[in-house]
Design an enzyme around this catalytic site. Structure first.
Site, mmCIF file in Angstrom:
data_model
loop_
_atom_site.group_PDB
_atom_site.id
_atom_site.type_symbol
_atom_site.label_atom_id
_atom_site.label_comp_id
_atom_site.label_asym_id
_atom_site.label_seq_id
_atom_site.Cartn_x
_atom_site.Cartn_y
_atom_site.Cartn_z
ATOM 1 N N ARG A 76 -6.975 2.443 -5.500
ATOM 2 C CA ARG A 76 -6.785 3.858 -5.177
ATOM 3 C C ARG A 76 -7.791 4.225 -4.092
ATOM 4 O O ARG A 76 -8.956 4.486 -4.349
ATOM 5 C CB ARG A 76 -7.000 4.727 -6.423
ATOM 6 C CG ARG A 76 -6.947 6.236 -6.152
ATOM 7 C CD ARG A 76 -5.561 6.714 -5.818
ATOM 8 N NE ARG A 76 -4.666 6.540 -6.961
ATOM 9 C CZ ARG A 76 -3.343 6.728 -6.897
ATOM 10 N NH1 ARG A 76 -2.762 7.037 -5.728
ATOM 11 N NH2 ARG A 76 -2.599 6.572 -7.981
ATOM 12 N N GLN A 98 6.312 0.306 -7.838
ATOM 13 C CA GLN A 98 5.940 1.306 -6.830
ATOM 14 C C GLN A 98 5.217 0.650 -5.650
ATOM 15 O O GLN A 98 4.240 -0.069 -5.815
ATOM 16 C CB GLN A 98 5.026 2.343 -7.482
ATOM 17 C CG GLN A 98 4.374 3.337 -6.540
ATOM 18 C CD GLN A 98 5.228 4.566 -6.303
ATOM 19 O OE1 GLN A 98 6.359 4.656 -6.776
ATOM 20 N NE2 GLN A 98 4.689 5.519 -5.582
ATOM 21 N N ARG A 125 0.386 -5.047 -2.155
ATOM 22 C CA ARG A 125 -0.900 -4.434 -2.499
ATOM 23 C C ARG A 125 -1.434 -4.927 -3.841
ATOM 24 O O ARG A 125 -2.580 -4.641 -4.189
ATOM 25 C CB ARG A 125 -0.771 -2.904 -2.514
ATOM 26 C CG ARG A 125 0.144 -2.378 -3.613
ATOM 27 C CD ARG A 125 0.221 -0.868 -3.628
ATOM 28 N NE ARG A 125 0.919 -0.382 -4.817
ATOM 29 C CZ ARG A 125 0.699 0.796 -5.373
ATOM 30 N NH1 ARG A 125 -0.181 1.622 -4.846
ATOM 31 N NH2 ARG A 125 1.368 1.156 -6.457
ATOM 32 N N HIS A 136 -1.312 2.628 4.119
ATOM 33 C CA HIS A 136 -1.547 3.817 3.280
ATOM 34 C C HIS A 136 -3.011 4.271 3.421
ATOM 35 O O HIS A 136 -3.813 4.176 2.482
ATOM 36 C CB HIS A 136 -1.235 3.459 1.826
ATOM 37 C CG HIS A 136 -1.005 4.614 0.918
ATOM 38 N ND1 HIS A 136 -1.852 5.702 0.858
ATOM 39 C CD2 HIS A 136 -0.026 4.865 0.014
ATOM 40 C CE1 HIS A 136 -1.408 6.556 -0.054
ATOM 41 N NE2 HIS A 136 -0.293 6.066 -0.577
ATOM 42 N N GLU A 195 -0.539 8.186 7.017
ATOM 43 C CA GLU A 195 -0.103 6.805 6.819
ATOM 44 C C GLU A 195 0.973 6.417 7.834
ATOM 45 O O GLU A 195 2.062 6.974 7.828
ATOM 46 C CB GLU A 195 0.439 6.653 5.395
ATOM 47 C CG GLU A 195 -0.467 7.265 4.334
ATOM 48 C CD GLU A 195 0.238 7.527 3.020
ATOM 49 O OE1 GLU A 195 1.249 6.852 2.737
ATOM 50 O OE2 GLU A 195 -0.194 8.424 2.276
#
Length: 315
Positions: free
Chosen positions: A78, A102, A107, A186, A291
């Site tokens: 995060r 998701q 990642r 991101h 992003e």
């Protein structure tokens, strides 16, 4: 071995050699760090090839990282710059990626560190370092292969200069069947006060407002943040830099290469409260995600072909 009292110095510190970046693999081979002669530095977690830190020469952090971010490989990070591939969000109506988690698996996968390349200089202001990371069908876990059974390879490059950070990805279809994908960088920027932030370069651009039922809207003027924001912009002028300013001062300028979309995200109060790995809970005041990606539509990659996209963040 005899320890000689006058043994020679290491070559890197020999007087007269030009300054160069220092690169180290740390934390039990889980992170790669690089420091320029002028003091700027980055850190990349091999889990997700996630850039977790980017500091200026005075040690000021430019990226926002949650205090509760998991850096042990147990889940996606995060904060920093997580890498989204091969799907943005979830896509239940797109059969090839419908079962993926998701933001895909990139990642959440362990990447290989492929090596470094440095630019030496006669001074401290023009040195640079490029770190390359790789992920492929051969290195993802069996579950990811089962959910997305295509043959591919990714090379992700992170380049640090004294006044910019460049991140770029090359996606290659190594199989004999075409596949479709989405990708996104991101980026979580660290700022002082979200209420004083404006984002320019998206004027007159169409966007999808995910907070308001995915309605299609048109941006007028600068983007300001006064509540939860989750928007997918397709800039009217793709060559125009997207600039994040705070209190009237430009902080970051993002130039995109072959990444046609820009996502702007801030969770605000309620959503931040509901995310277990978002700390402190008022951290939304000090971050803004801008992003660069290719996410509004699907990019089709034929067998044997490659796609390349990236961004340059200047300060």
């Amino acid at each position: 071995m005899v320890d000689r009292p006058n043994k020679p110095q290491a070559l890197a510190t020999t007087p007269g050699l030009p300054p160069q970046a220092q690169v180290n693999i740390t934390h039990d081979n889980s992170r790669v760090s690089a420091v320029l002669p002028s003091g700027e530095c980055i850190e990349v977690l091999l889990h997700g090839a996630t850039v977790t830190s980017w500091k200026d020469r005075a040690g000021n952090e430019r990226l926002w990282l949650s205090e509760a971010a998991k850096l042990d490989g147990s889940k996606a990070v995060r904060g920093g710059i997580p890498l989204v591939f091969p799907v943005f969000g979830t896509a239940p109506d797109h059969e090839p990626t419908s079962k993926l988690p998701q933001h895909g698996f990139a990642r959440n996968s362990r990447w290989d560190f492929l090596g470094k390349s440095t630019t030496e200089s006669s001074g401290q202001t023009d040195a640079s370092v490029k770190l390359d990371f790789g992920l492929s069908t051969a290195t993802i876990d069996d579950e990811a292969k089962k959910l997305w059974p295509f043959s591919f390879s990714l090379i992700y490059s992170v380049t640090l200069t004294p006044d910019a950070l460049r991140t770029g990805i090359v996606i290659t279809n190594d199989g004999d069947q075409p596949f479709e994908f989405q990708t996104l960088l991101h980026t979580y920027f660290r700022i002082g006060d979200i209420t004083k932030v404006k984002i320019s370069g998206l004027e007159e651009s169409a966007y999808i407002d995910k907070v308001d039922g995915a309605k299609e809207k048109q941006q007028t003027g600068d983007v300001t943040i006064a509540g939860e924001v989750d928007r997918v912009y397709h800039p009217a002028s793709p060559e125009t830099p997207v600039v994040v300013s705070e209190s009237g001062e430009a902080k970051f300028s993002i130039v995109r290469d072959n990444l046609g979309d820009v996502v702007v995200w801030n969770p605000w109060v309620e959503k931040a409260q509901g995310m277990g790995d978002f700390e402190p809970k008022d951290g939304y005041r000090n971050m803004i995600c801008v992003e660069a990606g290719a996410v509004k539509a699907w990019t089709k990659l034929e067998a044997g072909d490659a796609y390349e996209g990236g961004q340059i963040i200047s300060v």
